[in-house]
Write a protein that holds these residues in place. Structure first.
Motif, PDB file in Angstrom:
ATOM      1  N   GLN A  65      24.667  10.098 -26.812  1.00 38.72           N
ATOM      2  CA  GLN A  65      25.930   9.371 -26.740  1.00 38.72           C
ATOM      3  C   GLN A  65      26.120   8.789 -25.341  1.00 38.72           C
ATOM      4  OE1 GLN A  65      29.382  11.840 -27.527  1.00 38.72           O
ATOM      5  NE2 GLN A  65      30.361  10.200 -28.657  1.00 38.72           N
ATOM      6  N   HIS A  66      25.791   9.583 -24.338  1.00 34.31           N
ATOM      7  CA  HIS A  66      25.900   9.138 -22.941  1.00 34.31           C
ATOM      8  C   HIS A  66      24.960   7.968 -22.672  1.00 34.31           C
ATOM      9  CE1 HIS A  66      26.523   9.489 -18.616  1.00 34.31           C
ATOM     10  NE2 HIS A  66      25.216   9.539 -18.444  1.00 34.31           N
TER      11      HIS A  66
ATOM     12  N   CYS B 213      23.829   5.675 -24.793  1.00 34.91           N
ATOM     13  CA  CYS B 213      24.284   4.449 -25.436  1.00 34.91           C
ATOM     14  C   CYS B 213      25.538   3.884 -24.783  1.00 34.91           C
ATOM     15  CB  CYS B 213      24.530   4.703 -26.925  1.00 34.91           C
ATOM     16  SG  CYS B 213      23.037   5.149 -27.843  1.00 34.91           S
ATOM     17  N   ARG B 214      26.359   4.738 -24.216  1.00 33.56           N
ATOM     18  CA  ARG B 214      27.603   4.271 -23.626  1.00 33.56           C
ATOM     19  C   ARG B 214      27.447   3.810 -22.177  1.00 33.56           C
ATOM     20  NH1 ARG B 214      31.535   9.168 -25.724  1.00 33.56           N
ATOM     21  NH2 ARG B 214      32.013   8.324 -27.793  1.00 33.56           N
ATOM     22  N   ASN B 215      26.504   4.403 -21.453  1.00 32.18           N
ATOM     23  CA  ASN B 215      26.461   4.205 -20.008  1.00 32.18           C
ATOM     24  C   ASN B 215      25.176   3.589 -19.480  1.00 32.18           C
ATOM     25  OD1 ASN B 215      29.053   5.753 -19.043  1.00 32.18           O
ATOM     26  ND2 ASN B 215      28.066   7.081 -20.542  1.00 32.18           N
TER      27      ASN B 215
ATOM     28  N   LYS C  49      35.932   8.769 -26.963  1.00 37.02           N
ATOM     29  CA  LYS C  49      35.768   7.348 -26.678  1.00 37.02           C
ATOM     30  C   LYS C  49      35.578   6.588 -27.989  1.00 37.02           C
ATOM     31  CE  LYS C  49      33.758   8.011 -22.106  1.00 37.02           C
ATOM     32  NZ  LYS C  49      32.626   7.711 -21.210  1.00 37.02           N
TER      33      LYS C  49
ATOM     34  N   ASP D  68      33.861   3.827 -28.732  1.00 36.84           N
ATOM     35  CA  ASP D  68      32.575   3.231 -29.063  1.00 36.84           C
ATOM     36  C   ASP D  68      31.583   4.296 -29.487  1.00 36.84           C
ATOM     37  OD1 ASP D  68      32.891   4.088 -26.437  1.00 36.84           O
ATOM     38  OD2 ASP D  68      31.055   3.082 -25.797  1.00 36.84           O
TER      39      ASP D  68
ATOM     40  N   PRO E 206      27.788   5.361 -30.483  1.00 35.37           N
ATOM     41  CA  PRO E 206      26.424   4.887 -30.333  1.00 35.37           C
ATOM     42  C   PRO E 206      25.692   4.845 -31.664  1.00 35.37           C
ATOM     43  CG  PRO E 206      26.634   7.138 -29.538  1.00 35.37           C
ATOM     44  CD  PRO E 206      28.022   6.654 -29.840  1.00 35.37           C
TER      45      PRO E 206
END
Length: 238
Positions: free
Chosen positions: A85-86, A88-90, A153, A155, A157
């Motif tokens: 998840q991290h 895809c988001r960051n 959050k 969004d 992923p």
């Protein structure tokens, strides 16, 4: 406070049993491929098909590299989901900080650093929940409210979106048919969906279903986790 990635610290080194040699031509080639894929992926706007395709390709390449840190612990799979998840988001942008900086290390070093910290967080959370059962009700409720009210959050992923869709639709009906003995209401489908990020704590689930925490966690480990892994393999994520 924004968590800062520091690849120079000793706890960011890969353990001795990690496969591969960073100096080998094979892994240098994979590192180059990952670096190029990151650049290409981040050229496309968020939520676009091109960005989604690039992220999926990168996830497969990371698995192929053999450099993803592994640890046999009850919390590893949950920490791994948080790590994807991290990613895809960051990877390309991070309004709240924590964006990947290729000048400070490879993408696998960045992910391993994050994965270890989430594993530490989950371990600390589990220990806090265990201790909270001996506290007065007011203290316990305060602890649970803090954990459970962390905003998710918006969004989602690709890997989590696809996993959630698979669990919700249950195409072959298997997830909804496998359940804890004597509890047809506690199925693989129910637990998988409740444990996907932002996951519901085991303590909350135990209270909600009036079922012991070890029974829930044991069923999840034996019945849910293998099916999650099988789905991930079928999608090329593992």
């Amino acid at each position: 406070m924004t968590e800062e990635f520091n690849p120079s610290t000793s706890d960011n080194r890969l353990p001795d049993n990690q496969p591969g040699d960073l100096e080998s031509s094979h892994h240098q080639t994979i590192e180059e491929q990952m670096s190029q894929l990151v650049q290409e992926t981040c050229k496309h706007p968020p939520n676009s098909n091109q960005r989604r395709k690039g992220l999926n390709q990168l996830i497969r390449l990371i698995h192929k590299s053999g450099k993803l840190w592994r640890k046999y612990t009850p919390y590893y799979e949950d920490a791994l989901q948080m790590m994807w998840q991290h990613l895809c988001r960051n990877l390309c942008e991070a309004p709240r900080g924590g964006q990947y900086d290729p000048s400070r290390g490879s993408v696998t070093t960045w992910l391993n650093w994050y994965l270890k910290r989430r594993l530490q967080d989950l371990r600390s959370q589990a220990e806090a929940e265990k201790k909270s059962r001996t506290f007065p009700q007011s203290d316990e409720q305060e602890t649970l409210n803090f954990i459970e009210n962390i905003a998710a959050k918006p969004d989602i992923p690709p890997i989590l979106e696809e996993t959630r869709h698979w669990a919700e639709t249950d195409p072959d009906g298997e997830l909804s048919s496998v359940h804890i003995k004597g509890r047809p209401d506690i199925t693989c489908q129910v637990l998988i969906l409740r444990r996907l990020p932002p996951e519901t704590s085991w303590k909350t689930l135990a209270d909600e279903f009036n079922c012991s925490l070890p029974t829930l966690a044991g069923f999840y480990k034996k019945q849910c986790r293998p099916r999650l892994r099988q789905f991930a393999e079928s999608q090329g994520y593992w």
